[in-house]
Design an enzyme around this catalytic site. Structure first.
Site, PDB file in Angstrom:
ATOM      1  N   SER A 195       0.824  -1.203   0.000  1.00 21.51           N
ATOM      2  CA  SER A 195       0.000   0.000   0.000  1.00 21.51           C
ATOM      3  C   SER A 195       0.860   1.257   0.000  1.00 21.51           C
ATOM      4  O   SER A 195       1.901   1.330   0.662  1.00 21.51           O
ATOM      5  CB  SER A 195      -0.908   0.010   1.230  1.00 21.51           C
ATOM      6  N   TYR A 220      -0.542   6.426  -5.741  1.00 18.91           N
ATOM      7  CA  TYR A 220      -1.441   7.552  -5.957  1.00 18.91           C
ATOM      8  C   TYR A 220      -0.624   8.677  -6.579  1.00 18.91           C
ATOM      9  O   TYR A 220       0.606   8.686  -6.478  1.00 18.91           O
ATOM     10  CB  TYR A 220      -2.043   8.043  -4.642  1.00 18.91           C
ATOM     11  N   THR A 244      -4.004   3.558  -8.376  1.00 24.44           N
ATOM     12  CA  THR A 244      -5.369   3.621  -7.844  1.00 24.44           C
ATOM     13  C   THR A 244      -6.011   4.923  -8.291  1.00 24.44           C
ATOM     14  O   THR A 244      -5.488   6.007  -8.025  1.00 24.44           O
ATOM     15  CB  THR A 244      -5.349   3.499  -6.318  1.00 24.44           C
ATOM     16  N   LYS A 246      -6.316   0.365 -10.956  1.00 23.50           N
ATOM     17  CA  LYS A 246      -7.208  -0.171  -9.917  1.00 23.50           C
ATOM     18  C   LYS A 246      -8.336   0.815  -9.652  1.00 23.50           C
ATOM     19  O   LYS A 246      -8.091   1.981  -9.347  1.00 23.50           O
ATOM     20  CB  LYS A 246      -6.424  -0.430  -8.632  1.00 23.50           C
ATOM     21  N   HIS A 292     -12.660   0.051  -4.072  1.00 26.03           N
ATOM     22  CA  HIS A 292     -11.850   0.516  -2.950  1.00 26.03           C
ATOM     23  C   HIS A 292     -12.349  -0.072  -1.631  1.00 26.03           C
ATOM     24  O   HIS A 292     -12.353   0.604  -0.589  1.00 26.03           O
ATOM     25  CB  HIS A 292     -11.855   2.041  -2.878  1.00 26.03           C
ATOM     26  N   ASP A 317     -11.123  -7.203  -6.466  1.00 29.73           N
ATOM     27  CA  ASP A 317     -11.095  -7.293  -5.007  1.00 29.73           C
ATOM     28  C   ASP A 317     -12.423  -6.838  -4.448  1.00 29.73           C
ATOM     29  O   ASP A 317     -13.294  -6.336  -5.172  1.00 29.73           O
ATOM     30  CB  ASP A 317      -9.927  -6.485  -4.422  1.00 29.73           C
TER      31      ASP A 317
END
Length: 347
Positions: A123, A146, A172, A244, A268, A299
């Site tokens: 992450s 990000y 993301t 994502k 998310h 996910d």
């Protein structure tokens, strides 16, 4: 940290006397073990948490048409993601701040990923540094990214990931602003400074009305991010880029057109836009739009091996396991993976 056994019902204590046998039991153990602020941060969703519930319930509405008298004596669950072979179609999703749950944090998670021969996506909001995780094991690692208002910060993180052997970037794209996570606002959630940003960015954004996590994100993230910025990102890295946060046919087609290496169907973890569709409900639309041109992962809502099987049947190449509150400790991460793996093998 002690479990609150005094407040636990007798049936639960009996259940916990043996090892947990499914992820829902891990969740209850986490609820008893963690401070409420941290448990709510890990387990909560945005606003009414409709999508949080729907991520799980949508899996429940999918049933099987079992066929019989088929030779299943030899089963191989391994698969390949971007040319990396893994033991089963289960990857560790990027989840924030593992040290809130375990002192070793993402270092322990990386060791578990290596032991299970799977991929870990680190992450962006990890509590361990890129370098610490890279040195911890030989796990195949992707890095979640990000994009900041200050693009040089993003470029520096990309360079560090490349230099430390990360194999792909997971961009993301569903967070122009942080979702309204009302539990965090009520709890005035306080997060520690992100070690990966030390020397790059001040994270001392104060907020008297909500969580400092929300204030930090909204102060620093680039809300103007758009499709044209994928070209900039590709210009500063040789790593493949997965995107994502895709939930629609239109965005899936656009993602392929701009040259991404893969798509992750994701809402998310229901932490961004409430009343967006459950990921398993959006998966088939994306699969049909992409037509096999790039791998598709998903996910959100995955709790059992049967859920993994449902995602594969609808066209996913693998799922990302997104259980925040159990992902820190090495043993628990490995147990969670094995639980899903063994249930999938039995299908």
């Amino acid at each position: 940290m002690l479990l609150d056994f005094d407040s636990a019902p007798d049936s639960l204590l009996f259940q916990m006397a043996a090892e947990p046998v499914n992820l829902n039991e891990f969740q209850e153990l986490a609820r008893l073990a963690l401070p409420k602020m941290y448990y709510d941060f890990y387990a909560g969703g945005a606003e009414d948490e409709h999508t949080l519930k729907e991520n799980v319930e949508a899996f429940h509405r999918i049933t099987f048409r079992p066929r019989i008298l088929v030779d299943v004596s030899r089963i191989d669950l391994s698969t390949t993601i971007l040319d990396y072979k893994i033991s089963a179609p289960i990857i560790i999703a990027p989840t924030a701040l593992h040290k809130l749950a375990n002192p070793e944090g993402e270092v322990a998670t990386a060791r578990a990923a290596a032991s299970c021969n799977t991929i870990m996506v680190l992450s962006f909001t990890s509590s361990s540094t890129i370098e610490e995780v890279a040195a911890s094991s030989n796990a195949v690692r992707f890095y979640q990214l990000y994009v900041f208002k200050k693009r040089d910060i993003t470029a520096t993180l990309v360079q560090r990931a490349e230099r430390n052997g990360f194999k792909a970037l997971v961009l993301t794209v569903d967070t122009p602003r942080l979702g309204r996570r009302e539990a965090d606002i009520k709890n005035k959630m306080i997060t520690p400074p992100l070690k990966n940003l030390e020397g790059l960015l001040s994270t001392k954004v104060s907020s008297d009305t909500g969580s400092n996590f929300e204030a930090d994100a909204n102060e620093t993230m680039d809300a103007s991010l758009s499709w044209k910025d994928l070209e900039w990102l590709r210009s500063i890295t040789n790593l493949p880029i997965l995107i994502k946060g895709i939930l629609t046919r239109e965005d899936a087609i656009k993602a392929v057109e701009v040259g991404v290496a893969g798509i992750i169907v994701s809402n998310h973890g229901a932490r961004q836009l409430d009343y967006s569709p459950a990921t398993i409900s959006a998966l088939e639309e994306v699969v049909h739009a992409v037509k096999g041109r790039v791998p598709i992962l998903m996910d959100g809502g995955v709790r059992r091996g049967t859920d993994v099987f449902k995602a594969l049947a609808l066209g996913a190449q693998a799922v990302l396991l997104q259980y925040y509150f159990c992902s820190g400790p090495y043993l628990i991460t490995k147990q969670m993976y094995v639980i899903c793996y063994s249930r999938l093998e039995g299908l």
